[in-house]
Design an enzyme around this catalytic site. Structure first.
Site, PDB file in Angstrom:
ATOM      1  N   LYS A  10       8.932  16.810   2.758  1.00 61.74           N
ATOM      2  CA  LYS A  10       9.515  16.513   4.065  1.00 61.74           C
ATOM      3  C   LYS A  10      10.969  17.005   4.134  1.00 61.74           C
ATOM      4  O   LYS A  10      11.567  17.331   3.105  1.00 61.74           O
ATOM      5  CB  LYS A  10       9.427  14.992   4.310  1.00 61.74           C
ATOM      6  CG  LYS A  10       7.977  14.470   4.358  1.00 61.74           C
ATOM      7  CD  LYS A  10       7.953  12.965   4.603  1.00 61.74           C
ATOM      8  CE  LYS A  10       6.524  12.437   4.672  1.00 61.74           C
ATOM      9  NZ  LYS A  10       6.481  10.970   4.911  1.00 61.74           N
ATOM     10  N   TYR A  50       0.658  12.920  12.724  1.00 56.29           N
ATOM     11  CA  TYR A  50       0.781  11.465  12.644  1.00 56.29           C
ATOM     12  C   TYR A  50       0.092  10.772  13.818  1.00 56.29           C
ATOM     13  O   TYR A  50       0.561   9.741  14.290  1.00 56.29           O
ATOM     14  CB  TYR A  50       2.264  11.068  12.560  1.00 56.29           C
ATOM     15  CG  TYR A  50       2.844  11.230  11.166  1.00 56.29           C
ATOM     16  CD1 TYR A  50       2.209  10.676  10.052  1.00 56.29           C
ATOM     17  CD2 TYR A  50       4.028  11.926  10.952  1.00 56.29           C
ATOM     18  CE1 TYR A  50       2.730  10.819   8.772  1.00 56.29           C
ATOM     19  CE2 TYR A  50       4.557  12.068   9.668  1.00 56.29           C
ATOM     20  CZ  TYR A  50       3.899  11.511   8.588  1.00 56.29           C
ATOM     21  OH  TYR A  50       4.419  11.648   7.313  1.00 56.29           O
ATOM     22  N   PHE A  58       7.983   2.767  15.472  1.00 54.52           N
ATOM     23  CA  PHE A  58       8.876   3.791  14.911  1.00 54.52           C
ATOM     24  C   PHE A  58       8.331   5.200  15.105  1.00 54.52           C
ATOM     25  O   PHE A  58       8.835   6.158  14.497  1.00 54.52           O
ATOM     26  CB  PHE A  58       9.129   3.512  13.420  1.00 54.52           C
ATOM     27  CG  PHE A  58       7.869   3.341  12.600  1.00 54.52           C
ATOM     28  CD1 PHE A  58       7.146   4.437  12.149  1.00 54.52           C
ATOM     29  CD2 PHE A  58       7.397   2.065  12.296  1.00 54.52           C
ATOM     30  CE1 PHE A  58       5.992   4.290  11.412  1.00 54.52           C
ATOM     31  CE2 PHE A  58       6.225   1.901  11.550  1.00 54.52           C
ATOM     32  CZ  PHE A  58       5.526   3.017  11.113  1.00 54.52           C
ATOM     33  N   ARG A  91      -1.507  11.027  -4.731  1.00 50.47           N
ATOM     34  CA  ARG A  91      -1.008   9.775  -4.135  1.00 50.47           C
ATOM     35  C   ARG A  91      -0.375   8.882  -5.197  1.00 50.47           C
ATOM     36  O   ARG A  91       0.658   8.258  -4.957  1.00 50.47           O
ATOM     37  CB  ARG A  91      -2.155   9.011  -3.439  1.00 50.47           C
ATOM     38  CG  ARG A  91      -2.651   9.643  -2.166  1.00 50.47           C
ATOM     39  CD  ARG A  91      -1.742   9.419  -0.980  1.00 50.47           C
ATOM     40  NE  ARG A  91      -1.795   8.090  -0.434  1.00 50.47           N
ATOM     41  CZ  ARG A  91      -1.359   7.778   0.790  1.00 50.47           C
ATOM     42  NH1 ARG A  91      -0.863   8.722   1.585  1.00 50.47           N
ATOM     43  NH2 ARG A  91      -1.409   6.558   1.235  1.00 50.47           N
ATOM     44  N   THR A  97       4.294   3.849   0.155  1.00 54.51           N
ATOM     45  CA  THR A  97       4.913   4.361   1.383  1.00 54.51           C
ATOM     46  C   THR A  97       6.378   3.929   1.476  1.00 54.51           C
ATOM     47  O   THR A  97       7.259   4.737   1.777  1.00 54.51           O
ATOM     48  CB  THR A  97       4.146   3.831   2.616  1.00 54.51           C
ATOM     49  OG1 THR A  97       2.764   4.123   2.439  1.00 54.51           O
ATOM     50  CG2 THR A  97       4.650   4.446   3.897  1.00 54.51           C
ATOM     51  N   ARG A 108       8.458   8.926  -4.753  1.00 56.43           N
ATOM     52  CA  ARG A 108       9.145   8.184  -3.689  1.00 56.43           C
ATOM     53  C   ARG A 108      10.108   7.148  -4.264  1.00 56.43           C
ATOM     54  O   ARG A 108      11.184   6.901  -3.708  1.00 56.43           O
ATOM     55  CB  ARG A 108       8.113   7.524  -2.773  1.00 56.43           C
ATOM     56  CG  ARG A 108       7.401   8.539  -1.879  1.00 56.43           C
ATOM     57  CD  ARG A 108       6.209   7.929  -1.196  1.00 56.43           C
ATOM     58  NE  ARG A 108       5.692   8.776  -0.134  1.00 56.43           N
ATOM     59  CZ  ARG A 108       4.608   8.491   0.561  1.00 56.43           C
ATOM     60  NH1 ARG A 108       3.930   7.387   0.303  1.00 56.43           N
ATOM     61  NH2 ARG A 108       4.195   9.300   1.518  1.00 56.43           N
ATOM     62  N   ASN A 122      10.725   9.165   2.717  1.00 57.96           N
ATOM     63  CA  ASN A 122      10.025   9.094   1.423  1.00 57.96           C
ATOM     64  C   ASN A 122       9.656  10.469   0.876  1.00 57.96           C
ATOM     65  O   ASN A 122       8.735  10.592   0.085  1.00 57.96           O
ATOM     66  CB  ASN A 122       8.824   8.151   1.521  1.00 57.96           C
ATOM     67  CG  ASN A 122       7.943   8.445   2.703  1.00 57.96           C
ATOM     68  OD1 ASN A 122       8.034   9.523   3.292  1.00 57.96           O
ATOM     69  ND2 ASN A 122       7.072   7.517   3.043  1.00 57.96           N
ATOM     70  N   HIS A 125       4.713  13.858   1.730  1.00 54.98           N
ATOM     71  CA  HIS A 125       3.474  13.370   2.342  1.00 54.98           C
ATOM     72  C   HIS A 125       2.318  13.841   1.485  1.00 54.98           C
ATOM     73  O   HIS A 125       2.317  14.962   0.991  1.00 54.98           O
ATOM     74  CB  HIS A 125       3.289  13.935   3.758  1.00 54.98           C
ATOM     75  CG  HIS A 125       1.861  13.824   4.227  1.00 54.98           C
ATOM     76  ND1 HIS A 125       1.344  12.662   4.742  1.00 54.98           N
ATOM     77  CD2 HIS A 125       0.827  14.702   4.191  1.00 54.98           C
ATOM     78  CE1 HIS A 125       0.062  12.845   5.026  1.00 54.98           C
ATOM     79  NE2 HIS A 125      -0.268  14.081   4.696  1.00 54.98           N
ATOM     80  N   GLU A 136      -6.021  17.234   8.104  1.00 60.18           N
ATOM     81  CA  GLU A 136      -4.636  17.693   7.930  1.00 60.18           C
ATOM     82  C   GLU A 136      -4.569  19.145   7.438  1.00 60.18           C
ATOM     83  O   GLU A 136      -3.728  19.908   7.892  1.00 60.18           O
ATOM     84  CB  GLU A 136      -3.914  16.776   6.951  1.00 60.18           C
ATOM     85  CG  GLU A 136      -3.708  15.368   7.506  1.00 60.18           C
ATOM     86  CD  GLU A 136      -3.154  14.382   6.492  1.00 60.18           C
ATOM     87  OE1 GLU A 136      -2.876  13.242   6.869  1.00 60.18           O
ATOM     88  OE2 GLU A 136      -3.006  14.755   5.305  1.00 60.18           O
TER      89      GLU A 136
HETATM   90  P1  ATP Z   1       2.466   9.809   4.613  1.00 63.28           P
HETATM   91  O1  ATP Z   1       1.339   9.822   5.619  1.00 63.28           O
HETATM   92  O2  ATP Z   1       3.773  10.325   5.167  1.00 63.28           O
HETATM   93  O3  ATP Z   1       2.070  10.444   3.317  1.00 63.28           O
HETATM   94  P2  ATP Z   1       1.698   7.156   3.843  1.00 63.28           P
HETATM   95  O4  ATP Z   1       0.295   7.657   3.966  1.00 63.28           O
HETATM   96  O5  ATP Z   1       2.114   6.580   2.537  1.00 63.28           O
HETATM   97  O6  ATP Z   1       2.755   8.276   4.220  1.00 63.28           O
HETATM   98  P3  ATP Z   1       1.538   6.023   6.495  1.00 63.28           P
HETATM   99  O7  ATP Z   1       1.116   4.624   6.770  1.00 63.28           O
HETATM  100  O8  ATP Z   1       0.574   7.128   6.777  1.00 63.28           O
HETATM  101  O9  ATP Z   1       1.994   6.054   4.959  1.00 63.28           O
HETATM  102  O10 ATP Z   1       2.910   6.270   7.263  1.00 63.28           O
HETATM  103  C1  ATP Z   1       3.330   7.564   7.646  1.00 63.28           C
HETATM  104  C2  ATP Z   1       4.851   7.619   7.577  1.00 63.28           C
HETATM  105  O11 ATP Z   1       5.408   6.734   8.535  1.00 63.28           O
HETATM  106  C3  ATP Z   1       5.455   7.175   6.249  1.00 63.28           C
HETATM  107  O12 ATP Z   1       5.502   8.197   5.278  1.00 63.28           O
HETATM  108  C4  ATP Z   1       6.847   6.732   6.651  1.00 63.28           C
HETATM  109  O13 ATP Z   1       7.705   7.872   6.780  1.00 63.28           O
HETATM  110  C5  ATP Z   1       6.608   6.140   8.035  1.00 63.28           C
HETATM  111  N1  ATP Z   1       6.411   4.683   7.974  1.00 63.28           N
HETATM  112  C6  ATP Z   1       5.261   4.042   7.615  1.00 63.28           C
HETATM  113  N2  ATP Z   1       5.396   2.712   7.699  1.00 63.28           N
HETATM  114  C7  ATP Z   1       6.670   2.496   8.113  1.00 63.28           C
HETATM  115  C8  ATP Z   1       7.443   1.311   8.401  1.00 63.28           C
HETATM  116  N3  ATP Z   1       6.909   0.086   8.272  1.00 63.28           N
HETATM  117  N4  ATP Z   1       8.711   1.470   8.812  1.00 63.28           N
HETATM  118  C9  ATP Z   1       9.261   2.692   8.941  1.00 63.28           C
HETATM  119  N5  ATP Z   1       8.598   3.867   8.702  1.00 63.28           N
HETATM  120  C10 ATP Z   1       7.322   3.757   8.286  1.00 63.28           C
HETATM  121 MG    MG Z   2      -0.418   8.675   5.692  1.00 64.74          MG
END
Ligand code: ATP
Ligand code: MG
Length: 170
Positions: A10, A50, A58, A91, A97, A108, A122, A125, A136
């Site tokens: 990212k 997303y 957010f 992962r 996350t 992360r 973080n 992705h 994706e």
């Molecule tokens: P990613 O999809 O980015 O790999 P992830 O699968 O671990 O992350 P997701 O639940 O898909 O987690 O969330 C996507 C992204 O949204 C996260 O990487 C983070 O940047 C943001 N995010 C998720 N949860 C929160 C939260 N509670 N507050 C702020 N930002 C969040």
């Molecule tokens: Mg995700």
């Protein structure tokens, strides 16, 4: 089972010059990189990526973050990793996350942070499961950008204009 997974470094990861560190960590998996490129994501690509987060409070900040608007670094590095249990292996290396809950030695946990605005920066992705990975990878890559045949393709005629090198040879 052999799987493919989408990995994005990212904008915060690029801004902090973490590309080398992250690739080194990912090489511990012994997985193959079968596609890689630098992308300048637009809002459309970011929102599609997303799409499952659309209802989150957010969401707008998340789109700004992944487009690089927060870091003044409008690019991400997109890659496809391939091999045995690729999704879980990547992962696990990424960690949770929330970077403050992530294992400290995970990517992360090592490099992420939560901004004062509450955004989880973080740095990486990784696809969460096979359905996500398929969607994706097809969103970020065209078939010819991936060096192995992953999903069914078709031949279609495109008549639109494309940019090519003005002069391929000096
Ligand atoms: P990613 O999809 O980015 O790999 P992830 O699968 O671990 O992350 P997701 O639940 O898909 O987690 O969330 C996507 C992204 O949204 C996260 O990487 C983070 O940047 C943001 N995010 C998720 N949860 C929160 C939260 N509670 N507050 C702020 N930002 C969040
Ligand atoms: Mg995700």
């Amino acid at each position: 089972m052999k799987q493919a997974t989408l990995v994005l470094i990212k904008p915060d990861g690029l801004k902090k010059s973490l590309t080398g560190n992250i690739l080194t960590r990912l090489s511990e998996t012994k997985l193959d990189i079968i596609a890689a490129k630098i992308v300048r994501p637009n809002r459309e690509l970011a929102s599609e990526h997303y799409c499952q987060m659309k209802e989150k409070p957010f969401f707008e900040e998340l789109i700004q973050y992944i487009c690089g608007e927060i870091h003044d670094k409008h690019k991400v590095m997109a890659m496809v990793y391939y091999g045995e249990d690729a999704i879980k292996k990547v992962r696990n290396l990424c960690g949770a996350t929330n970077p403050e809950e992530a294992e400290p030695t995970s990517i992360r946990g090592s490099y992420g942070r939560i901004t004062s605005a509450g955004i989880y920066e973080n740095v990486i992705h990784a696809s969460g499961n096979e359905t996500e990975a398929k969607r994706e990878i097809k969103l970020w890559f065209e078939p010819d950008e991936i060096i192995i045949h992953l999903f069914p393709t078709k031949i279609t005629e495109i008549t639109s204009k494309v940019r090519v090198w003005h002069d391929r040879r000096p």
